[in-house]
Design a protein around this motif. Structure first.
Motif, PDB file in Angstrom:
ATOM      1  N   THR A  46       0.828  -1.202   0.000  1.00 40.82           N
ATOM      2  CA  THR A  46       0.000   0.000   0.000  1.00 40.82           C
ATOM      3  C   THR A  46       0.866   1.256   0.000  1.00 40.82           C
ATOM      4  O   THR A  46       1.760   1.401   0.834  1.00 40.82           O
ATOM      5  CB  THR A  46      -0.921   0.005   1.238  1.00 40.82           C
ATOM      6  N   GLU A  47       0.587   2.170  -0.913  1.00 44.31           N
ATOM      7  CA  GLU A  47       1.341   3.409  -1.001  1.00 44.31           C
ATOM      8  C   GLU A  47       1.145   4.231   0.275  1.00 44.31           C
ATOM      9  O   GLU A  47       0.027   4.396   0.754  1.00 44.31           O
ATOM     10  CB  GLU A  47       0.869   4.212  -2.215  1.00 44.31           C
ATOM     11  N   GLY A  48       2.242   4.703   0.835  1.00 46.08           N
ATOM     12  CA  GLY A  48       2.181   5.505   2.048  1.00 46.08           C
ATOM     13  C   GLY A  48       2.399   4.707   3.328  1.00 46.08           C
ATOM     14  O   GLY A  48       2.518   5.283   4.405  1.00 46.08           O
ATOM     15  N   LEU A  49       2.453   3.372   3.224  1.00 45.90           N
ATOM     16  CA  LEU A  49       2.670   2.531   4.397  1.00 45.90           C
ATOM     17  C   LEU A  49       3.984   2.938   5.072  1.00 45.90           C
ATOM     18  O   LEU A  49       5.011   3.033   4.416  1.00 45.90           O
ATOM     19  CB  LEU A  49       2.737   1.059   3.986  1.00 45.90           C
ATOM     20  N   PRO A  50       3.968   3.206   6.388  1.00 40.30           N
ATOM     21  CA  PRO A  50       5.201   3.611   7.080  1.00 40.30           C
ATOM     22  C   PRO A  50       6.303   2.551   6.999  1.00 40.30           C
ATOM     23  O   PRO A  50       6.034   1.369   6.782  1.00 40.30           O
ATOM     24  CB  PRO A  50       4.755   3.804   8.527  1.00 40.30           C
ATOM     25  N   ASP A  51       7.533   3.007   7.215  1.00 39.53           N
ATOM     26  CA  ASP A  51       8.700   2.134   7.115  1.00 39.53           C
ATOM     27  C   ASP A  51       8.789   1.121   8.249  1.00 39.53           C
ATOM     28  O   ASP A  51       9.340   0.041   8.074  1.00 39.53           O
ATOM     29  CB  ASP A  51       9.988   2.974   7.134  1.00 39.53           C
ATOM     30  N   TRP A  81      -1.729   8.358   5.315  1.00 42.05           N
ATOM     31  CA  TRP A  81      -1.697   7.083   6.034  1.00 42.05           C
ATOM     32  C   TRP A  81      -1.534   7.331   7.531  1.00 42.05           C
ATOM     33  O   TRP A  81      -2.257   6.757   8.341  1.00 42.05           O
ATOM     34  CB  TRP A  81      -0.539   6.235   5.503  1.00 42.05           C
ATOM     35  N   LEU A  82      -0.586   8.194   7.910  1.00 41.60           N
ATOM     36  CA  LEU A  82      -0.387   8.510   9.325  1.00 41.60           C
ATOM     37  C   LEU A  82      -1.641   9.160   9.911  1.00 41.60           C
ATOM     38  O   LEU A  82      -2.039   8.855  11.036  1.00 41.60           O
ATOM     39  CB  LEU A  82       0.822   9.430   9.516  1.00 41.60           C
ATOM     40  N   GLY A  83      -2.279  10.046   9.144  1.00 41.64           N
ATOM     41  CA  GLY A  83      -3.486  10.724   9.601  1.00 41.64           C
ATOM     42  C   GLY A  83      -4.615   9.762   9.908  1.00 41.64           C
ATOM     43  O   GLY A  83      -5.316   9.898  10.918  1.00 41.64           O
ATOM     44  N   VAL A  84      -4.810   8.765   9.058  1.00 46.23           N
ATOM     45  CA  VAL A  84      -5.860   7.767   9.284  1.00 46.23           C
ATOM     46  C   VAL A  84      -5.569   6.981  10.561  1.00 46.23           C
ATOM     47  O   VAL A  84      -6.462   6.739  11.379  1.00 46.23           O
ATOM     48  CB  VAL A  84      -5.984   6.818   8.071  1.00 46.23           C
ATOM     49  N   GLU A  85      -4.320   6.594  10.751  1.00 45.12           N
ATOM     50  CA  GLU A  85      -3.948   5.861  11.968  1.00 45.12           C
ATOM     51  C   GLU A  85      -4.173   6.708  13.216  1.00 45.12           C
ATOM     52  O   GLU A  85      -4.678   6.223  14.221  1.00 45.12           O
ATOM     53  CB  GLU A  85      -2.484   5.397  11.898  1.00 45.12           C
ATOM     54  N   LEU A  86      -3.793   7.984  13.148  1.00 45.57           N
ATOM     55  CA  LEU A  86      -3.975   8.878  14.295  1.00 45.57           C
ATOM     56  C   LEU A  86      -5.453   9.074  14.615  1.00 45.57           C
ATOM     57  O   LEU A  86      -5.851   9.089  15.784  1.00 45.57           O
ATOM     58  CB  LEU A  86      -3.292  10.224  14.041  1.00 45.57           C
ATOM     59  N   MET A  87      -6.284   9.215  13.578  1.00 45.40           N
ATOM     60  CA  MET A  87      -7.732   9.372  13.808  1.00 45.40           C
ATOM     61  C   MET A  87      -8.326   8.128  14.459  1.00 45.40           C
ATOM     62  O   MET A  87      -9.290   8.214  15.212  1.00 45.40           O
ATOM     63  CB  MET A  87      -8.461   9.688  12.500  1.00 45.40           C
ATOM     64  N   VAL A 124       3.920  16.278  15.863  1.00 45.90           N
ATOM     65  CA  VAL A 124       5.087  16.006  15.017  1.00 45.90           C
ATOM     66  C   VAL A 124       4.652  15.821  13.570  1.00 45.90           C
ATOM     67  O   VAL A 124       5.286  16.354  12.645  1.00 45.90           O
ATOM     68  CB  VAL A 124       5.867  14.776  15.521  1.00 45.90           C
ATOM     69  N   THR A 125       3.560  15.106  13.348  1.00 40.77           N
ATOM     70  CA  THR A 125       3.064  14.889  11.986  1.00 40.77           C
ATOM     71  C   THR A 125       2.682  16.216  11.334  1.00 40.77           C
ATOM     72  O   THR A 125       2.991  16.462  10.164  1.00 40.77           O
ATOM     73  CB  THR A 125       1.876  13.916  12.002  1.00 40.77           C
TER      74      THR A 125
END
Length: 162
Positions: A46-51, A81-87, A124-125
């Motif tokens: 998936t594009e945007g998946l964190p490292d 991707w990070l935004g969805v996880e944070l939400m 941080v994001t």
């Protein structure tokens, strides 16, 4: 060396690979499992998946991390991707310095640690997003002045040709 000791400036990471090594080393020494998801080139992931995803089984914590070189930028897909996880209440953030992970890990054992850690991840994001996105031009007002630019009226100086 204590994993939380300050690092001499000449030893600080300068590339994403060096940041990754420092973060993985710190988290492994602190008892976290290191899961690597980085991609060297386009793939079916998936594009945007964190490292990285760091997991602490005994404490029940998981942290998604997008690694960046110092001062590096995210892509829009990584930010989304990070935004969805944070939400969803997950801990997820971009990191360009192991000190950011150290701060996050130190927040977790406190009484309201998860809420504080989530707030820190959001901050941080947002700061990384203010850097702009990789591959995109910054708006006119946000451009950095070039080192040789005139500090005068902002107009380009012209030279006459003889």
């Amino acid at each position: 060396m204590c994993p939380c000791a300050p690092v001499a400036p000449h030893l600080q990471p300068r590339s994403e690979a060096e940041v990754a090594f420092a973060c993985d080393d710190f988290m492994a020494r602190a008892g976290w499992i290191v899961e690597r998801y980085e991609q060297r080139r386009a793939s079916h992931i998936t594009e945007g998946l964190p490292d990285r995803r760091y997991v602490h089984m005994a404490r029940g914590f998981r942290v998604w991390v997008e690694l960046k070189k110092p001062g590096g930028q995210m892509t829009r897909q990584q930010h989304a991707w990070l935004g969805v996880e944070l939400m969803a209440g997950a801990l997820a953030l971009p990191v360009d310095d192991v000190a950011q992970l150290l701060h996050l890990v130190n927040l977790l054992p406190k009484l309201y640690g998860h809420a504080d850690a989530l707030s820190y991840c959001r901050s941080v994001t947002a700061l990384f997003a203010e850097r702009g996105y990789r591959g995109e031009r910054l708006p006119e007002g946000a451009r950095k002045r070039r080192s040789g630019a005139s500090k005068g009226s902002g107009q380009r100086q012209r030279t006459r040709r003889a």
